[in-house]
Write a protein that holds these residues in place. Structure first.
Motif, PDB file in Angstrom:
ATOM      1  N   GLU A 415      -9.591 -73.806  36.351  1.00 37.08           N
ATOM      2  CA  GLU A 415     -10.100 -74.874  35.487  1.00 37.08           C
ATOM      3  C   GLU A 415     -10.679 -74.295  34.203  1.00 37.08           C
ATOM      4  OE1 GLU A 415     -11.486 -78.539  38.419  1.00 37.08           O
ATOM      5  OE2 GLU A 415     -12.949 -77.060  37.767  1.00 37.08           O
ATOM      6  N   GLU A 416     -10.582 -75.070  33.130  1.00 36.53           N
ATOM      7  CA  GLU A 416     -11.133 -74.618  31.854  1.00 36.53           C
ATOM      8  C   GLU A 416     -12.646 -74.432  31.944  1.00 36.53           C
ATOM      9  OE1 GLU A 416      -9.707 -73.694  29.050  1.00 36.53           O
ATOM     10  OE2 GLU A 416      -7.735 -73.941  29.962  1.00 36.53           O
ATOM     11  N   LYS A 417     -13.297 -75.347  32.639  1.00 40.03           N
ATOM     12  CA  LYS A 417     -14.736 -75.256  32.824  1.00 40.03           C
ATOM     13  C   LYS A 417     -15.049 -75.310  34.308  1.00 40.03           C
ATOM     14  CE  LYS A 417     -16.039 -77.375  28.411  1.00 40.03           C
ATOM     15  NZ  LYS A 417     -16.816 -78.479  27.751  1.00 40.03           N
ATOM     16  N   SER A 418     -15.544 -74.217  34.844  1.00 41.23           N
ATOM     17  CA  SER A 418     -15.895 -74.164  36.259  1.00 41.23           C
ATOM     18  C   SER A 418     -17.406 -74.092  36.402  1.00 41.23           C
ATOM     19  CB  SER A 418     -15.247 -72.936  36.929  1.00 41.23           C
ATOM     20  OG  SER A 418     -15.605 -71.755  36.257  1.00 41.23           O
ATOM     21  N   ASP A 419     -17.921 -74.806  37.390  1.00 42.31           N
ATOM     22  CA  ASP A 419     -19.362 -74.820  37.626  1.00 42.31           C
ATOM     23  C   ASP A 419     -19.831 -73.459  38.108  1.00 42.31           C
ATOM     24  OD1 ASP A 419     -19.431 -77.489  36.936  1.00 42.31           O
ATOM     25  OD2 ASP A 419     -19.149 -78.170  39.003  1.00 42.31           O
ATOM     26  N   ILE A 420     -21.075 -73.131  37.796  1.00 41.61           N
ATOM     27  CA  ILE A 420     -21.665 -71.868  38.230  1.00 41.61           C
ATOM     28  C   ILE A 420     -22.994 -72.170  38.902  1.00 41.61           C
ATOM     29  CG2 ILE A 420     -22.624 -71.546  35.906  1.00 41.61           C
ATOM     30  CD1 ILE A 420     -22.528 -68.544  36.407  1.00 41.61           C
ATOM     31  N   ILE A 421     -23.200 -71.592  40.077  1.00 42.90           N
ATOM     32  CA  ILE A 421     -24.439 -71.806  40.831  1.00 42.90           C
ATOM     33  C   ILE A 421     -25.431 -70.717  40.449  1.00 42.90           C
ATOM     34  CG2 ILE A 421     -25.462 -71.949  43.124  1.00 42.90           C
ATOM     35  CD1 ILE A 421     -22.747 -72.844  44.162  1.00 42.90           C
ATOM     36  N   VAL A 422     -26.575 -71.142  39.904  1.00 45.94           N
ATOM     37  CA  VAL A 422     -27.593 -70.201  39.421  1.00 45.94           C
ATOM     38  C   VAL A 422     -28.902 -70.477  40.153  1.00 45.94           C
ATOM     39  CG1 VAL A 422     -28.797 -69.316  37.397  1.00 45.94           C
ATOM     40  CG2 VAL A 422     -26.470 -70.208  37.169  1.00 45.94           C
ATOM     41  N   PRO A 423     -29.531 -69.452  40.763  1.00 48.63           N
ATOM     42  CA  PRO A 423     -30.827 -69.665  41.430  1.00 48.63           C
ATOM     43  C   PRO A 423     -31.846 -70.262  40.468  1.00 48.63           C
ATOM     44  CG  PRO A 423     -29.922 -67.515  42.005  1.00 48.63           C
ATOM     45  CD  PRO A 423     -29.052 -68.073  40.922  1.00 48.63           C
ATOM     46  N   GLU A 424     -32.725 -71.073  41.010  1.00 56.33           N
ATOM     47  CA  GLU A 424     -33.680 -71.799  40.171  1.00 56.33           C
ATOM     48  C   GLU A 424     -34.543 -70.869  39.331  1.00 56.33           C
ATOM     49  OE1 GLU A 424     -37.433 -74.942  40.631  1.00 56.33           O
ATOM     50  OE2 GLU A 424     -36.247 -74.351  42.388  1.00 56.33           O
ATOM     51  N   ILE A 425     -35.071 -69.808  39.937  1.00 59.84           N
ATOM     52  CA  ILE A 425     -35.958 -68.919  39.186  1.00 59.84           C
ATOM     53  C   ILE A 425     -35.202 -68.160  38.100  1.00 59.84           C
ATOM     54  CG2 ILE A 425     -35.726 -66.900  40.695  1.00 59.84           C
ATOM     55  CD1 ILE A 425     -38.819 -66.570  40.289  1.00 59.84           C
ATOM     56  N   ILE A 579      -8.710 -54.877  36.090  1.00 61.59           N
ATOM     57  CA  ILE A 579      -9.909 -54.629  36.899  1.00 61.59           C
ATOM     58  C   ILE A 579     -10.650 -53.390  36.409  1.00 61.59           C
ATOM     59  CG2 ILE A 579     -10.729 -54.063  39.226  1.00 61.59           C
ATOM     60  CD1 ILE A 579      -8.327 -55.627  40.308  1.00 61.59           C
ATOM     61  N   SER A 580      -9.899 -52.369  36.050  1.00 64.78           N
ATOM     62  CA  SER A 580     -10.543 -51.147  35.565  1.00 64.78           C
ATOM     63  C   SER A 580     -11.276 -51.376  34.250  1.00 64.78           C
ATOM     64  CB  SER A 580      -9.499 -50.036  35.389  1.00 64.78           C
ATOM     65  OG  SER A 580      -8.536 -50.405  34.407  1.00 64.78           O
ATOM     66  N   LYS A 581     -10.819 -52.368  33.498  1.00 59.37           N
ATOM     67  CA  LYS A 581     -11.458 -52.678  32.215  1.00 59.37           C
ATOM     68  C   LYS A 581     -12.604 -53.661  32.375  1.00 59.37           C
ATOM     69  CE  LYS A 581     -10.321 -54.212  27.515  1.00 59.37           C
ATOM     70  NZ  LYS A 581      -9.248 -54.710  26.614  1.00 59.37           N
ATOM     71  N   PHE A 582     -12.415 -54.641  33.252  1.00 60.32           N
ATOM     72  CA  PHE A 582     -13.440 -55.658  33.471  1.00 60.32           C
ATOM     73  C   PHE A 582     -13.842 -55.655  34.949  1.00 60.32           C
ATOM     74  CE2 PHE A 582     -10.834 -57.174  29.955  1.00 60.32           C
ATOM     75  CZ  PHE A 582     -11.789 -57.436  28.982  1.00 60.32           C
ATOM     76  N   ASN A 583     -15.065 -55.223  35.252  1.00 58.07           N
ATOM     77  CA  ASN A 583     -15.559 -55.265  36.621  1.00 58.07           C
ATOM     78  C   ASN A 583     -17.082 -55.304  36.612  1.00 58.07           C
ATOM     79  OD1 ASN A 583     -16.659 -52.369  36.963  1.00 58.07           O
ATOM     80  ND2 ASN A 583     -14.562 -52.026  36.228  1.00 58.07           N
ATOM     81  N   ILE A 620     -29.490 -60.274  33.995  1.00 56.59           N
ATOM     82  CA  ILE A 620     -28.963 -61.619  34.220  1.00 56.59           C
ATOM     83  C   ILE A 620     -28.133 -62.072  33.020  1.00 56.59           C
ATOM     84  CG2 ILE A 620     -29.607 -64.035  34.519  1.00 56.59           C
ATOM     85  CD1 ILE A 620     -32.119 -62.966  36.025  1.00 56.59           C
ATOM     86  N   LYS A 621     -28.615 -61.814  31.830  1.00 56.92           N
ATOM     87  CA  LYS A 621     -27.873 -62.202  30.625  1.00 56.92           C
ATOM     88  C   LYS A 621     -26.539 -61.457  30.546  1.00 56.92           C
ATOM     89  CE  LYS A 621     -31.892 -63.432  27.799  1.00 56.92           C
ATOM     90  NZ  LYS A 621     -32.688 -63.085  26.569  1.00 56.92           N
ATOM     91  N   ASP A 622     -26.576 -60.181  30.861  1.00 55.40           N
ATOM     92  CA  ASP A 622     -25.330 -59.400  30.845  1.00 55.40           C
ATOM     93  C   ASP A 622     -24.320 -59.940  31.858  1.00 55.40           C
ATOM     94  OD1 ASP A 622     -26.410 -57.787  28.901  1.00 55.40           O
ATOM     95  OD2 ASP A 622     -27.004 -56.183  30.278  1.00 55.40           O
ATOM     96  N   CYS A 623     -24.824 -60.439  32.975  1.00 53.28           N
ATOM     97  CA  CYS A 623     -23.951 -61.005  34.011  1.00 53.28           C
ATOM     98  C   CYS A 623     -23.263 -62.266  33.497  1.00 53.28           C
ATOM     99  CB  CYS A 623     -24.758 -61.297  35.270  1.00 53.28           C
ATOM    100  SG  CYS A 623     -23.764 -61.815  36.675  1.00 53.28           S
ATOM    101  N   PHE A 624     -24.015 -63.117  32.804  1.00 55.95           N
ATOM    102  CA  PHE A 624     -23.426 -64.319  32.213  1.00 55.95           C
ATOM    103  C   PHE A 624     -22.370 -63.948  31.174  1.00 55.95           C
ATOM    104  CE2 PHE A 624     -27.119 -66.732  33.814  1.00 55.95           C
ATOM    105  CZ  PHE A 624     -26.492 -67.897  34.206  1.00 55.95           C
ATOM    106  N   LYS A 625     -22.665 -62.984  30.348  1.00 53.70           N
ATOM    107  CA  LYS A 625     -21.724 -62.574  29.302  1.00 53.70           C
ATOM    108  C   LYS A 625     -20.441 -62.021  29.906  1.00 53.70           C
ATOM    109  CE  LYS A 625     -25.286 -61.437  25.848  1.00 53.70           C
ATOM    110  NZ  LYS A 625     -25.921 -60.338  25.058  1.00 53.70           N
ATOM    111  N   LEU A 626     -20.586 -61.199  30.931  1.00 55.93           N
ATOM    112  CA  LEU A 626     -19.405 -60.611  31.563  1.00 55.93           C
ATOM    113  C   LEU A 626     -18.538 -61.684  32.213  1.00 55.93           C
ATOM    114  CD1 LEU A 626     -17.758 -58.154  32.361  1.00 55.93           C
ATOM    115  CD2 LEU A 626     -19.246 -57.870  34.362  1.00 55.93           C
ATOM    116  N   ARG A 627     -19.164 -62.634  32.864  1.00 53.64           N
ATOM    117  CA  ARG A 627     -18.406 -63.719  33.499  1.00 53.64           C
ATOM    118  C   ARG A 627     -17.587 -64.490  32.452  1.00 53.64           C
ATOM    119  NH1 ARG A 627     -18.663 -67.853  37.723  1.00 53.64           N
ATOM    120  NH2 ARG A 627     -18.049 -69.844  36.805  1.00 53.64           N
ATOM    121  N   ASN A 628     -18.250 -64.877  31.356  1.00 53.18           N
ATOM    122  CA  ASN A 628     -17.561 -65.634  30.314  1.00 53.18           C
ATOM    123  C   ASN A 628     -16.436 -64.818  29.679  1.00 53.18           C
ATOM    124  OD1 ASN A 628     -19.265 -67.828  30.703  1.00 53.18           O
ATOM    125  ND2 ASN A 628     -20.726 -67.158  29.139  1.00 53.18           N
ATOM    126  N   LYS A 629     -16.677 -63.542  29.465  1.00 47.77           N
ATOM    127  CA  LYS A 629     -15.660 -62.688  28.856  1.00 47.77           C
ATOM    128  C   LYS A 629     -14.454 -62.533  29.772  1.00 47.77           C
ATOM    129  CE  LYS A 629     -15.139 -58.355  26.342  1.00 47.77           C
ATOM    130  NZ  LYS A 629     -15.814 -57.130  25.848  1.00 47.77           N
TER     131      LYS A 629
END
Length: 779
Positions: A415-425, A579-583, A620-629
């Motif tokens: 899907e173009e936009k997939s939901d992401i589950i993020v812990p409340e804190i 995978i070797s480039k993005f992991n 956490i921010k780096d994780c969001f960026k990597l996912r989007n990339k």
């Protein structure tokens, strides 16, 4: 003990553990490599009689407990009896045990990746093994009284065939309960009244110095289960027992968790924390089980009704007796089959409880409810093969250790936009308006580090599942292409047979048309040929439909050949390069470092504490960026486009083949029916002619004249004539007409008779004229 290194062929390896007055040492045989864990008492005469009794009791109990989930004892080699005398001043019995090389459960729970609990396959085995151990002890009227992660060791199985695929190639293990030093036998005349065990795992009745029964093990077991699932204890783990017991005392039966909110409020919950690694169906079942295990009232705990009975001994049974259900209930829960589904389309994990009656259609309906992907748009793949709606059961695809089924959408891959589950804190930490003092709170800071690292691990698992799902889809497309070729060839044969039937029918109808045309030209028998005209028209229409099917089928054949020639052999290489480039490996390593380092900071309000908070927020921010990339880059990859396009193409071809197969069957049935109709019509006409020719006046091909017809008034000339329905107002006219016809026929018959007499007389006279009358003449 430190100076004692060798005893015969045995060499001291290391100290495994040391308690208040006992020490466990690992000894290794230099020739056989056998290992033994030997426990000796490190104190001498200063031991009290109570301590000596406890020690002796533990040795006796372990020697009598033969259960695979309780650490086993071994015969002490003779050389140790003399060799260990210098380090055994108390002269108490020496305990020789099997060595469990996997360490204890606490060590695994302290690992950074276990901060939010263990994986489901481990949780299942730990709970199952501890159920077996405790049920065995209670059956033998023994209460352990100190069930905790430190007293559960991991025995690694040796030998070939002992690899556990569910643990990424690790060897299979067995969890064993140890340290029966606090264990006590309970008979019908005694209950416990001593203050023993680790404070954080104490049942309330022990904490308040009340008498207690074996239900104290139920409480400890419940705390243990919650911790291995969520990584933390259920009741205010930041507080001392004297503090959290006051809150637990007022909880309801349904409350299985008491926690402190972000703003410092105390709340109760009927559920476990959502940040864990077990499936939803198992989580829901274990939450019901925890209500039984963590019941405050020991009379209710672990049972189905209040009771004062410690064990089910006949002499103790009361009218209000109840049954212990905690072990059987857990066994039932762990025996349930849960199918794990990963949706590549929505990047989400799902799980469903199945049984022998669960069909593919039922599974698709459940998935539709969760994903809103219609049943007809779903593609379910297991073991590289597509699961069809006609499958009787999906149980054969079930795998308890890993994902059983991958879900795809026929219209798109991701899907173009997939939901992401993020812990409340984690969500709170990303808000710029968040007060610094709240996030620097010890409890909030620890929770942020735990859930922040959990967020990285959960995204890493999603990414691994996505890559595996792409590999599975690529392999399934190869199999799907082969199956489509086989299906195509099967339908092609049927269409070929249909074409042969169509050619035969065409020749038959062509000859029939020419013959009928000749009859029409001669004006003979046209009153019986209307049915043939209709059948000839149907035959022409059938021939047109078959011709259209053959043209469309030829185009599909070319299309399928083109799709089959598409090679995705290079997909593995392309995927591995991606995978070797993005992991997430670098982020995972960073998360481990951040999580371990924050534990070393005692004051979270100083500059070091603030730095650690900024580290986890940046993680956490780096994780969001990597996912989007990753999601942006992967859509532009050649392997992704190849999988998506070929998947859509094969899906369309499969649908066309199915429709063509159904259409060819319909045409084949129509062809057979039409042939039967033509045959029946022809033979009916022949039968009519042969059976009714002597009664008909003007039949085609008939040589019988109307004068020789013999019929009665009021009866049909032919047996195939339909009777006309007369209206009531014409009865009189019909009667008159009938009378006239009868008179006319009578006159005709009389005329025929007179004519016959006339002919007879004429012939007579004619013959008489030829006689010789010469004798009448005169001389």
């Amino acid at each position: 003990m430190e100076n004692l290194v060798f005893i015969g062929d045995w060499i001291k390896d290391r100290v495994l553990g040391s308690g208040s007055f006992g020490v466990v040492v690992l000894w290794k045989h230099q020739k056989t490599q056998e290992r033994l864990a030997i426990k000796t008492c490190k104190w001498g005469d200063e031991l009290t009689e109570k301590h000596k009794e406890r020690w002796t009791k533990e040795v006796e109990m372990l020697q009598n407990c033969q259960n695979p989930n309780i650490v086993g004892t071994k015969q002490l080699p003779p050389e140790f009896k003399e060799g260990l005398k210098p380090v055994n001043p108390s002269k108490l019995p020496i305990l020789c045990m099997e060595y469990c090389a996997g360490g204890n459960l606490r060590q695994y729970l302290n690992l950074p990746e276990s901060c939010n609990g263990l994986r489901e396959v481990q949780v299942r085995q730990i709970l199952g093994d501890m159920r077996s151990a405790l049920q065995f002890l209670h059956h033998n009227k023994i209460t352990h009284r100190d069930v905790k992660p430190e007293n559960i060791v991991i025995h690694v199985l040796d030998g070939p065939g002992n690899m556990d695929n569910g643990l990424q190639g690790k060897k299979k293990v067995i969890y064993k309960l140890i340290d029966l030093g606090y264990a006590k036998e309970i008979d019908s005349n005694s209950v416990c009244a001593s203050f023993v065990g680790t404070l954080q795992y104490l049942a309330p009745e022990i904490f308040y110095s009340k008498t207690y029964s074996n239900s104290v093990d139920f409480w400890s077991f419940g705390l243990l289960a919650f911790e291995v699932i969520c990584g933390t204890r259920p009741f205010l783990p930041f507080m001392a027992p004297v503090q959290w017991m006051a809150h637990v005392k007022v909880k309801t039966h349904d409350n299985i968790c008491i926690y402190e909110t972000f703003h410092g409020d105390i709340k109760c919950s009927n559920e476990m924390f959502p940040e864990n690694f077990i499936s939803k169906p198992l989580k829901a079942s274990l939450e019901q089980w925890l209500k039984v295990a963590l019941e405050w009232d020991p009379k209710l705990r672990g049972r189905d009704a209040p009771s004062k009975v410690t064990f089910n001994i006949p002499s103790e049974e009361k009218e209000t007796s109840s049954n212990v259900v905690i072990f059987n209930l857990l066994e039932t829960i762990l025996s349930k089959k849960i199918m794990k589904v990963f949706s590549v389309a929505t990047l989400t994990h799902y799980a469903y409880e199945i049984d022998d009656k669960t069909t593919a259609f039922m599974l698709k309906k459940w998935i539709q409810d969760d994903t809103h992907i219609p049943v007809e748009e779903q593609i379910l793949i297991s073991q590289n093969y597509v699961i069809t709606d006609g499958e009787d059961t999906v149980m054969k695809y079930w795998d308890e250790n890993s994902i059983s089924v991958y879900l795809y959408n026929k219209q798109y891959l991701i899907e173009e936009k997939s939901d992401i589950i993020v812990p409340e804190i984690v969500q709170r930490s990303l808000k710029p308006s968040l007060p610094v003092e709240l996030i620097q709170n010890f409890k909030n800071c620890q929770l942020l580090h735990r859930n922040g690292f959990y967020f990285v691990m959960s995204q890493m698992e999603l990414y691994d599942s996505l890559i595996k799902g792409l590999f599975v889809r690529a392999e399934s497309l190869k199999n799907e292409s082969k199956e489509l070729v086989l299906r195509h060839n099967f339908v092609d044969k049927n269409i070929g047979k249909l074409h042969v039937k169509e050619e035969t029918l065409k020749k038959f109808t062509t000859m029939g048309k020419e013959h009928v045309q000749n009859l029409k030209a001669n004006g003979v028998g046209t009153n019986l040929l209307g049915g043939f005209e209709k059948l000839f028209k149907e035959a022409d229409e059938l021939s047109d439909d078959i011709s259209k099917l053959q043209n469309a089928w030829s185009q599909l054949t070319v299309r399928l050949e083109s799709a089959a020639r598409r090679r995705i052999e290079g997909l593995s290489t392309d995927l591995n390069n991606f995978i070797s480039k993005f992991n997430y490996q670098a982020l995972f390593t960073k998360g481990q470092t951040v999580y371990v380092s924050y534990k070393k900071i005692e004051n979270y309000n100083d500059s070091k504490g603030r730095d650690k908070i900024s580290d986890v927020i940046q993680l956490i921010k780096d994780c969001f960026k990597l996912r989007n990339k990753i999601l942006m880059e992967i859509r532009n990859q050649r392997f992704y486009c190849s999988i998506k396009d070929l998947s859509i193409e094969l899906s369309k071809i499969s649908e066309i083949i199915t429709n063509a197969s159904n259409f060819s069957e319909t045409l084949d049935s129509h062809s057979n029916s039409l042939t039967d109709k033509l045959s029946n019509c022809m033979w009916s006409t022949i039968s009519l002619l042969s059976s009714d020719a002597h009664n008909l006046v003007d039949l085609p091909y008939s040589v019988v004249s109307i004068q020789k017809s013999n019929f009665k008034i009021g009866e049909p000339v032919s047996t195939h004539c339909m009777k006309m329905v007369q209206s009531t107002n014409r009865v009189e006219e019909d009667e008159n007409l009938k009378s006239l016809i009868e008179e006319s026929l009578t006159l005709r018959q009389n005329h025929i008779k007179l004519t016959e007499k006339f002919k007879t007389s004429k012939n007579y006279l004619h013959n008489k004229a030829k006689l010789d009358f010469s004798f009448l003449a005169e001389d």
